[in-house]
Design a protein around this motif. Structure first.
Motif, PDB file in Angstrom:
ATOM      1  N   ARG A  15       0.849  -1.184   0.000  1.00 36.83           N
ATOM      2  CA  ARG A  15       0.000   0.000   0.000  1.00 36.83           C
ATOM      3  C   ARG A  15       0.896   1.249   0.000  1.00 36.83           C
ATOM      4  NH1 ARG A  15      -5.225  -0.529   1.442  1.00 36.83           N
ATOM      5  NH2 ARG A  15      -5.264   1.491   2.536  1.00 36.83           N
TER       6      ARG A  15
ATOM      7  N   SER B  32      -5.482   7.341   4.401  1.00 41.17           N
ATOM      8  CA  SER B  32      -5.508   6.251   3.414  1.00 41.17           C
ATOM      9  C   SER B  32      -4.689   5.048   3.852  1.00 41.17           C
ATOM     10  CB  SER B  32      -5.003   6.759   2.062  1.00 41.17           C
ATOM     11  OG  SER B  32      -3.606   7.007   2.097  1.00 41.17           O
TER      12      SER B  32
ATOM     13  N   SER C  86      -4.751  13.710   4.704  1.00 38.80           N
ATOM     14  CA  SER C  86      -5.313  12.899   3.613  1.00 38.80           C
ATOM     15  C   SER C  86      -4.488  11.645   3.382  1.00 38.80           C
ATOM     16  CB  SER C  86      -5.363  13.722   2.322  1.00 38.80           C
ATOM     17  OG  SER C  86      -6.190  14.854   2.471  1.00 38.80           O
TER      18      SER C  86
ATOM     19  N   ALA D 212       1.109   5.712  -1.060  1.00 43.17           N
ATOM     20  CA  ALA D 212       0.495   6.977  -1.468  1.00 43.17           C
ATOM     21  C   ALA D 212       1.539   7.840  -2.160  1.00 43.17           C
ATOM     22  CB  ALA D 212      -0.062   7.705  -0.244  1.00 43.17           C
TER      23      ALA D 212
ATOM     24  N   THR E 297      -3.101   4.134  -2.374  1.00 47.68           N
ATOM     25  CA  THR E 297      -4.163   4.531  -1.456  1.00 47.68           C
ATOM     26  C   THR E 297      -4.591   5.979  -1.626  1.00 47.68           C
ATOM     27  OG1 THR E 297      -2.558   5.158   0.248  1.00 47.68           O
ATOM     28  CG2 THR E 297      -3.326   2.863   0.233  1.00 47.68           C
ATOM     29  N   ALA E 298      -3.676   6.831  -2.103  1.00 47.24           N
ATOM     30  CA  ALA E 298      -3.996   8.245  -2.315  1.00 47.24           C
ATOM     31  C   ALA E 298      -2.944   8.872  -3.208  1.00 47.24           C
ATOM     32  CB  ALA E 298      -4.059   8.999  -0.979  1.00 47.24           C
TER      33      ALA E 298
END
Length: 426
Positions: free
Chosen positions: A195, A247, A243, A197, A225-226
């Motif tokens: 995972r 995530s 943010s 971002a 995830t973002a």
């Protein structure tokens, strides 16, 4: 292979005059007569004249001599020597692309006020190239960038031209799709993370790299995830991290320019729910003061592999250590993240192409713009400071050698350049 030419003239003689002032109508538009002979017409250089090229970099208001990229261009011209043994090459004053679209346009228009310019080394930033390349290449010039990496300027590496691709544009820098793939491989295969971002600012370079990473990470089975875009002028980037944290990534890729990345990292949360436990990796971050802070320990840095070893430029016979030692004498410490080797190679690649495709006509050097483009497009097996260069049909010529470095000791930030933990090449 061209033999190195022994010359005994100072660099100042090859870095000539400041370009002309604005056009007579009070604007920086290019006069119609500049293109009256057609964009791919010949350039004729008399025996008492010099071949004209220009360099657009990101000077940031600094004197030309303080820019390692611009100085590397001048050194390459000096080392290469006169074309056909008799025609000097003038670089002109360094032009500032400002890392902006407006700066790129202004620099390109300044170049085109001198009709005899054959080619441009630059720009330094992708956003400036997107603005400058249409003007320069439509006027028949060739443009070779040492540091543009946005995929949209060349291709998606799958046979499709990028949205900003211009015929006559080339680069000795890598395509950021390779960096995105390298980071994805490192996180997914080497560290076993699933995972991640990304943080960018919407710039063609930063968003392009974030997208390249996201696509590659997804292809390998990971989850992005973002992908968060920051506001450059934001007083705080705490909301950005909110943010990202929400995530729940295992890793965060920051593709911002160094100063922006430093500001974002300063706001990185450190509580038990924050990203302090997540792996953080940045791009092109060498030389930033943040690396001297204790909290920077453990940070990963991704970018071009700066270990050029014994690579030698075939046109000049100069090696990496040779050129670097002269740069250090002139401007002091040179960051491992600087694209000066690519600038040196871009310059000799252009000069070699001009020499090979030009001919003498009763003492006049005739340079055919169309042949020059054809030659550059067919480049294959050119040995430079950065490895072996070969241009594909979209202008990607650089060797795709990418590395991930780990920063361990804030007391010795420069040591990170020697701490390679992952390698990628294509």
């Amino acid at each position: 292979m061209k033999r190195a030419v022994a010359i005994a003239r100072p660099l100042g003689l090859v870095a000539a005059v400041v370009l002309a002032a604005a056009c007579s109508n009070g604007t920086d538009a290019v006069a119609d007569e500049d293109r009256s002979a057609g964009p791919l017409s010949e350039v004729r250089v008399a025996g008492d004249e010099a071949v004209q090229i220009r360099a657009i970099s990101a000077l940031g208001g600094s004197p030309d001599a303080e820019s390692p990229v611009y100085l590397a261009v001048r050194m390459a011209v000096h080392d290469y020597g006169p074309l056909h043994g008799q025609f000097d090459v003038e670089v002109g004053a360094g032009l500032d692309g400002e890392c902006s679209d407006a700066g790129g346009r202004r620099a390109a228009r300044a170049v085109l006020r001198t009709q005899a310019v054959v080619g441009v080394i630059g720009t330094q930033c992708s956003v400036a190239a997107i603005a400058a390349a249409p003007l320069l290449t439509e006027a028949g010039l060739v443009m070779i960038s040492p540091s543009n990496t946005a995929p949209g300027l060349t291709s998606d590496l799958a046979g499709n031209a990028g949205e900003h691709r211009q015929v006559g544009y080339y680069r000795t820098a890598h395509n950021d799709l390779h960096v995105g793939r390298a980071v994805a491989d490192f996180l997914f295969l080497e560290l076993g993370l699933r995972r991640a971002a990304a943080i960018h600012d919407g710039d063609p370079y930063t968003e392009g790299l974030a997208t390249a990473f996201a696509d590659a990470f997804n292809e390998r089975g990971g989850t992005v995830t973002a992908s968060v875009s920051i506001h450059r002028q934001a007083a705080s980037h705490a909301a950005t991290w909110d943010s990202v944290v929400e995530s729940e990534p295992e890793a965060v890729l920051i593709t911002l320019f160094p100063d922006e990345a430093s500001e974002v990292l300063q706001h990185r949360p450190t509580d038990s729910l924050g990203t302090i436990s997540a792996t953080v990796i940045t791009s092109d971050f060498f030389g930033n003061e943040y690396l001297s802070e204790q909290r920077s320990a453990g940070l990963y840095l991704a970018g071009r592999d700066a270990r050029h070893g014994d690579d030698v430029n075939e046109s000049t016979g100069q090696g990496v250590a040779d050129v670097l030692s002269r740069l250090v004498v002139d401007i002091g410490e040179v960051s491992a993240g600087s694209y000066w080797p690519q600038a040196y190679d871009a310059t000799t690649l252009m000069l070699d192409a001009i020499e090979r495709t030009s001919h003498l006509d009763d003492g006049v050097l005739v340079i055919e713009r169309a042949r020059l483009r054809e030659h550059l497009s067919a480049t294959d097996g050119y040995d430079g400071l950065t490895g072996t260069l070969a241009c594909d049909e979209f202008g990607d010529c650089g060797a795709a050698r990418i590395a991930v470095y780990q920063h361990i000791d804030p007391a010795d930030p420069a040591a990170a350049a020697g701490n390679v933990v992952f390698e990628y090449s294509r």
